[in-house]
Design a protein around this motif. Structure first.
Motif, mmCIF file in Angstrom:
data_model
loop_
_atom_site.group_PDB
_atom_site.id
_atom_site.type_symbol
_atom_site.label_atom_id
_atom_site.label_comp_id
_atom_site.label_asym_id
_atom_site.label_seq_id
_atom_site.Cartn_x
_atom_site.Cartn_y
_atom_site.Cartn_z
ATOM 1 N N SER A 25 0.762 -1.295 0.270
ATOM 2 C CA SER A 25 -0.329 -0.584 0.034
ATOM 3 C C SER A 25 0.613 0.928 -0.279
ATOM 4 O O SER A 25 0.624 2.882 0.234
ATOM 5 N N LEU A 26 2.493 1.036 0.248
ATOM 6 C CA LEU A 26 3.130 2.439 0.476
ATOM 7 C C LEU A 26 4.218 2.119 -0.954
ATOM 8 O O LEU A 26 4.502 1.681 -2.003
ATOM 9 N N LYS A 27 3.959 3.639 -1.274
ATOM 10 C CA LYS A 27 5.305 4.105 -2.425
ATOM 11 C C LYS A 27 6.318 4.965 -1.617
ATOM 12 O O LYS A 27 6.788 5.737 -0.930
ATOM 13 N N VAL A 28 7.297 3.278 -1.028
ATOM 14 C CA VAL A 28 8.431 4.128 -0.419
ATOM 15 C C VAL A 28 9.233 4.632 -1.228
ATOM 16 O O VAL A 28 10.011 5.328 -0.435
ATOM 17 N N THR A 29 9.071 5.327 -2.354
ATOM 18 C CA THR A 29 10.608 5.758 -3.275
ATOM 19 C C THR A 29 9.753 7.413 -3.024
ATOM 20 O O THR A 29 10.714 8.380 -3.389
#
Length: 224
Positions: free
Chosen positions: A25-29
């Motif tokens: 669920s996360l956009k780590v960039t």
């Protein structure tokens, strides 16, 4: 009990980044991570309040993290912007459609995209359900849950019930947690290994019938 060596800041940062990347669920960039003396600072931005919360919760699961500074900014895309009136209508519908929250117990106010929940319920899980129901809504910038808990019945031996629940819980080491009960108020002392474990202990305490407040003084100490 797990036996592991203490982690240094570099190892903690590596594990935090891996956990953030692992969460679909996360956009780590778009999220930055700084670590000093076990304190994790999250920077960058997310596009929804729910995603911001998910990032913080992911870090809580990482061993060695002692505390979190949440400096993540919220940048809601133009297509997802909502007026306070639209958010109020959506929030009211979510609360009304919930089978967990008693009808007529929650009052809703929206200010600049921030949801304020007030009112009275009998159980903590009902208070929590109200917050969970609305924090994922499009356009929401944050949620302040000021709902009060007022049990209808006096429940004896609250502390004994919590202690038994701690012993049943696979996430918790009940021998490291001390419970103080003063009427309907519960205070937790001792130590846990992760922030997620600290949060779980508080959740278990709140789940006991008759509890109106929980003071969580558990220290996070991950060591061999």
């Amino acid at each position: 009990m797990l036996n592991v060596l203490d982690k240094n800041d570099t190892e903690i940062k590596t594990d935090v980044l891996s956990e953030l990347q692992y969460d679909p669920s996360l956009k780590v960039t778009e999220i930055g991570v700084l670590v000093k003396d076990g304190i994790v600072t999250l920077t960058g931005y997310t596009t929804s309040f729910n995603e911001k919360l998910a990032a913080v919760h992911a870090v809580k699961r990482v061993a060695g993290v002692l505390a979190i500074a949440d400096d993540i900014e919220l940048k809601i895309p133009h297509a997802n912007h909502r007026t306070d009136g639209e958010i109020a209508a959506a929030t009211a519908h979510q609360i009304a459609w919930s089978t967990t929250i008693p009808a007529g117990t929650v009052e809703i106010t929206i200010r600049n995209g921030w949801v304020i929940l007030e009112g009275e319920v009998e159980w903590w899980y009902q208070k929590n359900a109200a917050e969970v129901a609305v924090r994922h809504l499009s356009g929401v910038h944050g949620v302040s849950n000021s709902i009060s808990i007022k049990p209808t019945d006096k429940i004896p031996a609250v502390g004994m019930g919590i202690e038994a629940a701690f012993k049943r819980n696979a996430m918790l080491d009940a021998s490291k947690i001390r419970i103080e009960v003063d009427g309907s108020k519960v205070t937790l002392h001792g130590k846990v290994r992760t922030l997620a474990e600290r949060e779980e202990a508080e959740r278990v305490a709140w789940a006991a019938k008759g509890v109106c407040s929980v003071d969580n003084h558990l220290a996070v100490k991950w060591s061999s």
